[in-house]
Design a protein around this motif. Structure first.
Motif, PDB file in Angstrom:
ATOM      1  N   PRO A 172       0.839  -1.206   0.000  1.00  0.00           N
ATOM      2  CA  PRO A 172       0.000   0.000   0.000  1.00  0.00           C
ATOM      3  C   PRO A 172       0.875   1.258   0.000  1.00  0.00           C
ATOM      4  O   PRO A 172       1.396   1.664   1.037  1.00  0.00           O
ATOM      5  CB  PRO A 172      -0.794  -0.132   1.295  1.00  0.00           C
ATOM      6  N   ASP A 173       1.029   1.874  -1.159  1.00  0.00           N
ATOM      7  CA  ASP A 173       1.953   3.001  -1.273  1.00  0.00           C
ATOM      8  C   ASP A 173       1.270   4.331  -1.573  1.00  0.00           C
ATOM      9  O   ASP A 173       1.943   5.331  -1.843  1.00  0.00           O
ATOM     10  CB  ASP A 173       3.024   2.711  -2.335  1.00  0.00           C
ATOM     11  N   ASP A 174      -0.067   4.363  -1.535  1.00  0.00           N
ATOM     12  CA  ASP A 174      -0.788   5.600  -1.786  1.00  0.00           C
ATOM     13  C   ASP A 174      -0.736   6.463  -0.521  1.00  0.00           C
ATOM     14  O   ASP A 174      -1.244   6.063   0.526  1.00  0.00           O
ATOM     15  CB  ASP A 174      -2.243   5.274  -2.149  1.00  0.00           C
ATOM     16  N   PRO A 175      -0.152   7.665  -0.564  1.00  0.00           N
ATOM     17  CA  PRO A 175      -0.068   8.489   0.645  1.00  0.00           C
ATOM     18  C   PRO A 175      -1.423   8.898   1.200  1.00  0.00           C
ATOM     19  O   PRO A 175      -1.545   9.209   2.392  1.00  0.00           O
ATOM     20  CB  PRO A 175       0.745   9.706   0.189  1.00  0.00           C
ATOM     21  N   ASP A 176      -2.462   8.879   0.372  1.00  0.00           N
ATOM     22  CA  ASP A 176      -3.792   9.245   0.851  1.00  0.00           C
ATOM     23  C   ASP A 176      -4.331   8.258   1.879  1.00  0.00           C
ATOM     24  O   ASP A 176      -5.221   8.607   2.667  1.00  0.00           O
ATOM     25  CB  ASP A 176      -4.778   9.333  -0.315  1.00  0.00           C
ATOM     26  N   ILE A 177      -3.828   7.026   1.883  1.00  0.00           N
ATOM     27  CA  ILE A 177      -4.316   6.022   2.835  1.00  0.00           C
ATOM     28  C   ILE A 177      -4.124   6.509   4.263  1.00  0.00           C
ATOM     29  O   ILE A 177      -4.965   6.265   5.133  1.00  0.00           O
ATOM     30  CB  ILE A 177      -3.586   4.675   2.616  1.00  0.00           C
ATOM     31  N   ALA A 178      -3.063   7.227   4.529  1.00  0.00           N
ATOM     32  CA  ALA A 178      -2.754   7.675   5.884  1.00  0.00           C
ATOM     33  C   ALA A 178      -3.590   8.861   6.329  1.00  0.00           C
ATOM     34  O   ALA A 178      -3.573   9.217   7.508  1.00  0.00           O
ATOM     35  CB  ALA A 178      -1.274   8.030   5.988  1.00  0.00           C
ATOM     36  N   VAL A 179      -4.328   9.480   5.420  1.00  0.00           N
ATOM     37  CA  VAL A 179      -5.104  10.688   5.730  1.00  0.00           C
ATOM     38  C   VAL A 179      -6.516  10.275   6.131  1.00  0.00           C
ATOM     39  O   VAL A 179      -7.303   9.841   5.274  1.00  0.00           O
ATOM     40  CB  VAL A 179      -5.135  11.644   4.524  1.00  0.00           C
ATOM     41  N   PRO A 180      -6.895  10.387   7.410  1.00  0.00           N
ATOM     42  CA  PRO A 180      -8.209   9.888   7.829  1.00  0.00           C
ATOM     43  C   PRO A 180      -9.375  10.476   7.049  1.00  0.00           C
ATOM     44  O   PRO A 180     -10.338   9.772   6.730  1.00  0.00           O
ATOM     45  CB  PRO A 180      -8.266  10.277   9.312  1.00  0.00           C
ATOM     46  N   GLN A 181      -9.296  11.766   6.716  1.00  0.00           N
ATOM     47  CA  GLN A 181     -10.411  12.402   6.042  1.00  0.00           C
ATOM     48  C   GLN A 181     -10.550  11.960   4.580  1.00  0.00           C
ATOM     49  O   GLN A 181     -11.582  12.219   3.940  1.00  0.00           O
ATOM     50  CB  GLN A 181     -10.256  13.931   6.068  1.00  0.00           C
TER      51      GLN A 181
END
Length: 510
Positions: free
Chosen positions: A39-48
Motif C-alpha cells: 500500500p503506497d498511496d499516501p492518501d491512505i494515511a489521511v483519515p479524512q
C-alpha cells in the motif's frame, strides 16, 4: 516449488495479524500470500480521505446484484486488495460489539471462546487504546485506538448533547460492553494518521524475520486437494504460475474471496459448482450462504445555519446506539444513528457543497436479512454473484423506520439548533410506504460483509468451532466469513479478535 509449515491466503486484517503472530516461532516457516501489492498511496494515511479511496487500484470494487429492497440499485462493495486489506479503506471505527452479539456466537458453536468473556483477552491484546490500562481497554498492543477529545467536531458535540437530552446515557466509547448511549467513535488513528493493520503488525522487524515470506501480487486461483488434505495453493504470480505447498493452510481472504476460493477448488454447494463447471470434491452446502452486511441510511440531511468546520477526524464522528422507540432503554441495541459532519447521501441524491450541510445516518444493528454469494466459473476472474438480499424481512424494514424516526428526533432537537437551518431530506413522509421508499433510495452499505463460511457446532456449518473446514484436516478459515451473525457495530475489531484467538491456540500447539 516452495514448501512451508503454514500458508496464509490474504494479507488483510486477519492475515497480517496471523502472519506476525505465527512467525514469532523461528522454527515455523510461514508464507503470507496476497493478491495485491504494497500500500503506497499516501492518501491512505489521511483519515479524512477515506471516501475517496474507493475504486482505486487497491480496491477489489465488487458489485452486488440489483437489490429489490433498495429500489433495484447495485451497490459497490469496497474491499482492500493490498497488504492491510480493508483496513486501508475503512472508516477506522473500532467497536468491539455488544456482549449479546458474542453470546450468540458461543451458542452457535457451543464454545465459550467465542463469548464476550472468551474474546476479551484477545481484544485487550490487540489494542493500544488511549484509555488503556484500566482492565477494560488494551494497553501496549499493536493497534492504536484513540477516543477523540478536542478534535471532535462541534456538530458532533451538539449531536451527543441532543442524544443525552433524549435520555441516552453518555458512555466512554463503544468498547466496554455497554453500547447503548452517546459517545465519540473510537478510531484507529494515531497522531492524525490512519494506522492500517499492515503498519501495526507487519512492522519492519516482523518483515525481517527469516522464517516469514511475504508474496505480494500473487493471486491464489485454487486449492490442490488430496483426499481430506489440502496439499498446495495454485497461484498466479508476477512471473507466471506458482505452486505453494504447506502443512497447514489458512484462508484469510475475506467474506467474498474465501468462499469463492473454496468453490473454485470444488468445495461448496453441489448445484452451484455444477453450474460453474466445477467437479464437486467436498459437498458443503453452506459455503457462500448466510451473507450479511450492515446498511446505513444516507441520509437525514440538514442545511447548516453556518459553515460546518471540516472534520479533523474522518467525517463520521459519533454513533449513537439505542433500542428502537425508547431512548432511555438499555440492553442490546437495535438501531443506530450516526453524526456525519459532512453532507453524506446515497448516489440517488445530490449532496450540497462541503461545509453547507451535515447528515445523520441511521441503520439496524443486527439485521435478519440473509444473502448469498456464488461463483459463475472456475477462474478467479469469472464473475461473482453477490446478492446480500438487503431489507428482505419485515423486521429489518420496521427497525429501519424506527432508526430514521430516531435520527429525525435527534436532528430536530434544540441542542442542534445552533447548526440546523432546515431539514433537506427526507422531507414530509406520511405513510410507511413513503418511508420505505425513501429508505430504499437512501440506504448504502456500511462495508461489513460477513458470514459466508460461518462457524458453528452443527454439521452444516462451514467451519467447526476451531475454524477448521469440515471435510479437510489441515485447512482453516480465519476472517469475517466465519462470523455467524453480525456484531452491533463495525466488525473490524471482532475480526481481529477472532484472528488473535485462533493464533493463540495455534501457537500453543492445540
Amino acid at each position: 516449488m516452495a514448501r512451508y509449515d503454514v500458508a496464509i491466503v490474504g494479507g488483510g486484517s486477519a492475515g497480517a495479524l496471523l502472519a506476525a503472530q505465527l512467525s514469532e516461532d523461528a522454527g515455523r516457516q510461514v508464507v503470507l500470500v496476497e493478491a495485491g501489492g504494497e500500500p503506497d498511496d499516501p492518501d491512505i494515511a489521511v483519515p479524512q480521505a477515506w471516501p475517496a479511496l474507493q475504486g482505486r487500484s487497491y480496491d477489489w470494487d465488487y458489485r452486488t446484484e440489483p437489490q429489490p429492497g433498495t429500489a433495484g440499485r447495485v451497490h459497490a462493495w469496497a474491499r482492500g486488495k493490498a497488504l492491510g486489506g480493508s483496513s486501508l479503506l475503512h472508516a477506522m471505527g473500532h467497536m468491539r460489539g455488544h456482549p449479546a452479539d458474542f453470546a450468540a456466537w458461543a451458542a452457535a458453536t457451543g464454545d465459550a471462546r467465542w463469548s464476550w468473556e472468551g474474546l476479551l483477552p484477545a481484544f485487550l491484546a490487540i489494542e493500544d487504546h488511549s484509555l488503556g490500562g484500566d482492565g477494560v481497554h488494551g494497553k501496549g498492543g499493536p493497534l492504536p485506538v484513540t477516543l477523540p477529545g478536542e478534535d471532535v467536531s462541534p456538530v458532533a458535540r451538539a449531536f451527543i448533547e441532543a442524544g443525552a437530552a433524549l435520555g441516552l446515557p453518555s458512555i466512554r466509547g463503544h468498547n466496554t460492553g455497554e453500547m447503548v448511549g452517546v459517545t465519540p467513535n473510537s478510531l484507529t488513528i494515531r497522531d492524525g494518521r490512519r494506522i492500517t493493520v499492515a503498519e501495526a503488525w507487519l512492522t519492519p522487524a516482523v518483515r525481517a524475520r527469516k522464517n516469514l515470506t511475504i508474496l505480494a501480487g500473487h493471486l491464489v486461483r485454487r486449492l490442490k486437494l488430496d483426499g481430506n488434505h489440502a496439499v498446495a495453493l495454485e497461484a498466479a504470480g508476477p512471473d507466471g504460475p506458482v505452486e505453494i505447498t504447506a502443512d497447514r493452510i489458512i484462508l484469510s481472504a475475506g467474506a467474498i474471496e474465501s468462499p469463492a476460493l473454496l468453490m473454485r477448488s470444488g468445495i461448496g454447494p453441489q448445484a452451484v459448482l455444477a453450474e460453474a463447471g466445477i467437479a464437486c470434491r467436498i459437498a458443503a452446502p453452506d459455503v457462500g450462504r448466510n451473507l450479511q452486511d450492515h446498511l446505513l441510511g444516507a441520509g437525514n440531511l440538514y442545511a447548516a445555519r453556518r459553515a460546518v468546520p471540516p472534520s479533523r477526524l474522518q467525517h463520521s464522528e459519533s454513533m449513537a446506539y439505542m433500542r428502537a422507540g425508547d431512548f432511555s432503554a438499555g440492553g442490546r441495541p437495535e438501531i443506530v444513528v450516526g453524526c456525519g459532519v459532512a453532507p453524506i447521501v446515497s448516489e440517488r441524491f445530490t449532496a450540497p457543497p462541503a461545509g453547507a450541510a451535515y447528515s445523520l445516518l441511521f441503520g439496524v444493528t443486527n439485521p435478519s436479512s440473509r444473502g448469498t454469494l456464488r461463483i459463475t466459473g472456475p477462474e478467479a476472474g469469472d464473475r461473482l454473484v453477490i446478492d446480500p438480499c438487503y431489507l428482505q424481512t419485515e423486521r429489518d424494514r420496521k427497525l429501519f423506520r424506527a432508526a430514521l424516526a430516531a435520527a429525525r428526533e435527534i436532528g430536530h432537537r434544540r441542542e442542534m439548533a445552533e447548526w440546523r437551518e432546515r431539514e433537506l431530506l427526507p422531507g414530509p413522509l406520511e405513510t410507511d410506504t413513503g418511508i420505505d421508499r425513501f429508505i430504499a433510495e437512501a440506504a448504502i452499505t456500511h462495508h461489513h460483509p460477513s458470514g459466508t463460511c460461518r462457524m458453528g457446532g452443527d454439521d452444516h456449518s462451514v467451519v467447526d468451532p476451531d475454524l477448521r473446514l469440515r471435510g479437510l484436516d489441515n485447512l482453516h478459515v480465519v476472517d469475517a466469513s466465519v462470523i455467524p451473525t453480525l456484531t452491533a457495530g463495525p466488525i473490524h475489531a471482532s475480526v481481529l479478535a477472532v484472528a488473535e484467538t485462533f493464533a493463540r491456540k495455534a501457537i500453543a500447539g492445540a
